[in-house]
Design an enzyme around this catalytic site. Structure first.
Site, PDB file in Angstrom:
ATOM      1  N   HIS A  35       0.862  -1.198   0.000  1.00  0.00           N
ATOM      2  CA  HIS A  35       0.000   0.000   0.000  1.00  0.00           C
ATOM      3  C   HIS A  35       0.894   1.242   0.000  1.00  0.00           C
ATOM      4  O   HIS A  35       2.134   1.134  -0.054  1.00  0.00           O
ATOM      5  CB  HIS A  35      -0.955  -0.043   1.191  1.00  0.00           C
ATOM      6  CG  HIS A  35      -0.282  -0.257   2.506  1.00  0.00           C
ATOM      7  ND1 HIS A  35       0.505   0.693   3.107  1.00  0.00           N
ATOM      8  CD2 HIS A  35      -0.242  -1.348   3.322  1.00  0.00           C
ATOM      9  CE1 HIS A  35       0.976   0.221   4.243  1.00  0.00           C
ATOM     10  NE2 HIS A  35       0.545  -1.022   4.399  1.00  0.00           N
ATOM     11  N   GLY A  37       1.914   3.220   2.237  1.00  0.00           N
ATOM     12  CA  GLY A  37       2.952   3.277   3.272  1.00  0.00           C
ATOM     13  C   GLY A  37       4.237   2.631   2.763  1.00  0.00           C
ATOM     14  O   GLY A  37       5.341   3.174   2.919  1.00  0.00           O
ATOM     15  N   HIS A  38       4.098   1.451   2.125  1.00  0.00           N
ATOM     16  CA  HIS A  38       5.272   0.781   1.552  1.00  0.00           C
ATOM     17  C   HIS A  38       5.912   1.659   0.480  1.00  0.00           C
ATOM     18  O   HIS A  38       7.122   1.682   0.316  1.00  0.00           O
ATOM     19  CB  HIS A  38       4.878  -0.549   0.898  1.00  0.00           C
ATOM     20  CG  HIS A  38       4.414  -1.587   1.862  1.00  0.00           C
ATOM     21  ND1 HIS A  38       3.105  -1.993   1.944  1.00  0.00           N
ATOM     22  CD2 HIS A  38       5.087  -2.309   2.797  1.00  0.00           C
ATOM     23  CE1 HIS A  38       2.987  -2.928   2.869  1.00  0.00           C
ATOM     24  NE2 HIS A  38       4.164  -3.143   3.414  1.00  0.00           N
ATOM     25  N   GLY A 148       9.908   1.041   8.322  1.00  0.00           N
ATOM     26  CA  GLY A 148       9.058   2.116   8.822  1.00  0.00           C
ATOM     27  C   GLY A 148       9.255   2.338  10.316  1.00  0.00           C
ATOM     28  O   GLY A 148       9.454   1.388  11.074  1.00  0.00           O
ATOM     29  N   LYS A 149       9.171   3.605  10.733  1.00  0.00           N
ATOM     30  CA  LYS A 149       9.272   3.920  12.164  1.00  0.00           C
ATOM     31  C   LYS A 149       7.983   3.587  12.892  1.00  0.00           C
ATOM     32  O   LYS A 149       7.909   3.677  14.109  1.00  0.00           O
ATOM     33  CB  LYS A 149       9.601   5.408  12.355  1.00  0.00           C
ATOM     34  CG  LYS A 149      11.025   5.762  11.967  1.00  0.00           C
ATOM     35  CD  LYS A 149      11.338   7.196  12.358  1.00  0.00           C
ATOM     36  CE  LYS A 149      12.699   7.598  11.835  1.00  0.00           C
ATOM     37  NZ  LYS A 149      12.927   9.054  11.951  1.00  0.00           N
ATOM     38  N   GLN A 154      10.596  -2.937  16.210  1.00  0.00           N
ATOM     39  CA  GLN A 154      11.232  -3.748  15.157  1.00  0.00           C
ATOM     40  C   GLN A 154      12.469  -3.037  14.605  1.00  0.00           C
ATOM     41  O   GLN A 154      13.525  -3.644  14.429  1.00  0.00           O
ATOM     42  CB  GLN A 154      10.223  -4.012  14.035  1.00  0.00           C
ATOM     43  CG  GLN A 154      10.847  -4.619  12.783  1.00  0.00           C
ATOM     44  CD  GLN A 154       9.812  -5.069  11.765  1.00  0.00           C
ATOM     45  OE1 GLN A 154       9.221  -6.122  11.934  1.00  0.00           O
ATOM     46  NE2 GLN A 154       9.614  -4.311  10.705  1.00  0.00           N
ATOM     47  N   VAL A 177       3.801   7.607   7.982  1.00  0.00           N
ATOM     48  CA  VAL A 177       3.009   8.347   6.996  1.00  0.00           C
ATOM     49  C   VAL A 177       1.625   8.571   7.605  1.00  0.00           C
ATOM     50  O   VAL A 177       1.020   7.640   8.139  1.00  0.00           O
ATOM     51  CB  VAL A 177       2.887   7.541   5.678  1.00  0.00           C
ATOM     52  CG1 VAL A 177       2.154   8.350   4.623  1.00  0.00           C
ATOM     53  CG2 VAL A 177       4.271   7.137   5.181  1.00  0.00           C
ATOM     54  N   SER A 186      -2.741   3.117   7.987  1.00  0.00           N
ATOM     55  CA  SER A 186      -2.673   1.691   8.292  1.00  0.00           C
ATOM     56  C   SER A 186      -3.744   0.977   7.490  1.00  0.00           C
ATOM     57  O   SER A 186      -4.829   1.534   7.263  1.00  0.00           O
ATOM     58  CB  SER A 186      -2.942   1.475   9.785  1.00  0.00           C
ATOM     59  OG  SER A 186      -3.288   0.133  10.031  1.00  0.00           O
ATOM     60  N   ARG A 188      -5.428  -1.200   8.592  1.00  0.00           N
ATOM     61  CA  ARG A 188      -6.518  -1.498   9.536  1.00  0.00           C
ATOM     62  C   ARG A 188      -7.519  -0.335   9.660  1.00  0.00           C
ATOM     63  O   ARG A 188      -8.588  -0.526  10.228  1.00  0.00           O
ATOM     64  CB  ARG A 188      -5.944  -1.787  10.913  1.00  0.00           C
ATOM     65  CG  ARG A 188      -5.106  -3.040  10.923  1.00  0.00           C
ATOM     66  CD  ARG A 188      -4.884  -3.558  12.312  1.00  0.00           C
ATOM     67  NE  ARG A 188      -4.095  -4.761  12.260  1.00  0.00           N
ATOM     68  CZ  ARG A 188      -2.769  -4.788  12.257  1.00  0.00           C
ATOM     69  NH1 ARG A 188      -2.088  -3.670  12.316  1.00  0.00           N
ATOM     70  NH2 ARG A 188      -2.115  -5.932  12.193  1.00  0.00           N
TER      71      ARG A 188
HETATM   72  O1  PAF Z   1       7.617  -5.303   8.943  1.00  0.00           O
HETATM   73  C1  PAF Z   1       7.399  -6.301   8.226  1.00  0.00           C
HETATM   74  O2  PAF Z   1       6.628  -6.268   7.270  1.00  0.00           O
HETATM   75  C2  PAF Z   1       8.109  -7.613   8.556  1.00  0.00           C
HETATM   76  O3  PAF Z   1       8.270  -7.762   9.920  1.00  0.00           O
HETATM   77  C3  PAF Z   1       9.457  -7.771   7.817  1.00  0.00           C
HETATM   78  C4  PAF Z   1      10.450  -6.709   8.262  1.00  0.00           C
HETATM   79  C5  PAF Z   1       9.242  -7.675   6.320  1.00  0.00           C
HETATM   80  C6  PAF Z   1      10.076  -9.132   8.134  1.00  0.00           C
HETATM   81  O4  PAF Z   1       9.251 -10.174   7.731  1.00  0.00           O
END
Ligand code: PAF
Length: 284
Positions: A35, A37-38, A148-149, A154, A177, A186, A188
């Site tokens: 989407h 965001g990516h 993403g932050k 993560q 974003v 999101s 969601r």
């Molecule tokens: O953030 C995500 O989409 C996942 O955790 C990632 C970093 C692609 C690892 O599978």
């Protein structure tokens, strides 16, 4: 055109020839269902590298036994078309059998950084994340990788993994974003009712309340947490699931803010649990 690569061997051969041509490689790891965001991550990767490789892999290792691994959306043709429309060079989309031996013998384990926040609720989740990201880094050997932050825990764990596993890779964290009113984007958000959507802006607004207090010199965590909770209670009927302040990137609980902290929020609505966060930095 976006070239789809499904085997590790083929991906490694492509990477080898890109390296020979001295091309810089940006990696954007994803689980697909791409989407906007990516796209922010992809655009930044395009602006900083000769070639961009997006990975699309629903990683079984990061799902718990009662989580939605089987139901997680898989739409590689749509994702490939989306990447092609946006000029991404390669999509690496291996199968689980291609990525993992069965039974799996070796995986990475995260220490205390995974015992708090999301990690405390999802045992083993971050072990699965670092294991797959470590493998992707080995296969793609990117110069830079983009995360993403929004998933700040993560991001902190991956940055630590890069240090401890000695990957010569720059990790680039991309700002959250937001919609025009401040709600973090999101997938969601579509599950919110009209009224919940109106109220959901309270999450980002409550973080701004915290930032204003911080900017005025407040350093007591309890005071800031209470201000957030009060604001949320007054402005939304959503159930507060989490208001937590941790040092960043160490992810340790603090009582008084000394340097950089991360405020993590989660609010539950009828069909969606929304998350948001902010990083506050003490300049002194
Ligand atoms: O953030 C995500 O989409 C996942 O955790 C990632 C970093 C692609 C690892 O599978």
């Amino acid at each position: 055109m976006t070239i789809k690569v499904t085997t590790i061997q083929e991906m490694q051969a492509i990477v080898k020839s890109l390296k020979k041509e001295l091309k810089s490689i940006g990696l954007v790891p994803t689980m697909g269902a791409l989407h906007d965001g990516h796209m922010t991550l992809m655009k930044r990767a395009q602006s900083e590298n000769d070639v961009v490789i997006a990975s699309v892999f629903v990683n079984p290792l990061q799902f718990g036994p009662n989580e939605d691994y089987d139901d997680y959306p898989r739409q590689i043709d749509q994702d490939q078309a989306f990447l092609a429309d946006n000029g991404i060079d390669y999509v690496f989309a291996p199968s689980p059998e291609e990525m993992y031996s069965n039974p799996l013998q070796i995986q990475l384990t995260v220490g205390a950084m995974a015992q708090v926040l999301e990690g405390a609720k999802r045992p083993g989740h971050f072990d699965g994340v670092v294991t797959v990201v470590n493998k992707l880094f080995n296969i793609v050997q990117p110069d830079k990788a983009y995360f993403g932050k929004k998933d700040a825990q993560q991001l902190a764990i991956i940055e630590q993994m890069v240090i401890e596993m000695n990957h010569p890779i720059e990790i680039v964290g991309i700002d959250i974003v937001r919609e025009a009113d401040g709600l973090a984007k999101s997938s969601r958000n579509i599950y919110l009712t009209e009224n919940e959507r109106r109220e959901a802006v309270a999450l980002s607004q409550s973080l701004q309340v915290a930032k204003t207090l911080f900017d005025k010199g407040e350093r007591n965590v309890e005071v800031i947490e209470n201000a957030i909770k009060t604001f949320l209670t007054q402005h939304t009927a959503g159930i507060i699931d989490e208001v937590a302040i941790y040092s960043y990137p160490q992810l340790k609980q603090v009582e008084v803010i000394k340097s950089q902290v991360f405020i993590s929020l989660a609010v539950k609505y009828s069909k969606a649990r929304l998350i948001d966060n902010i990083i506050l930095k003490d300049e002194q």
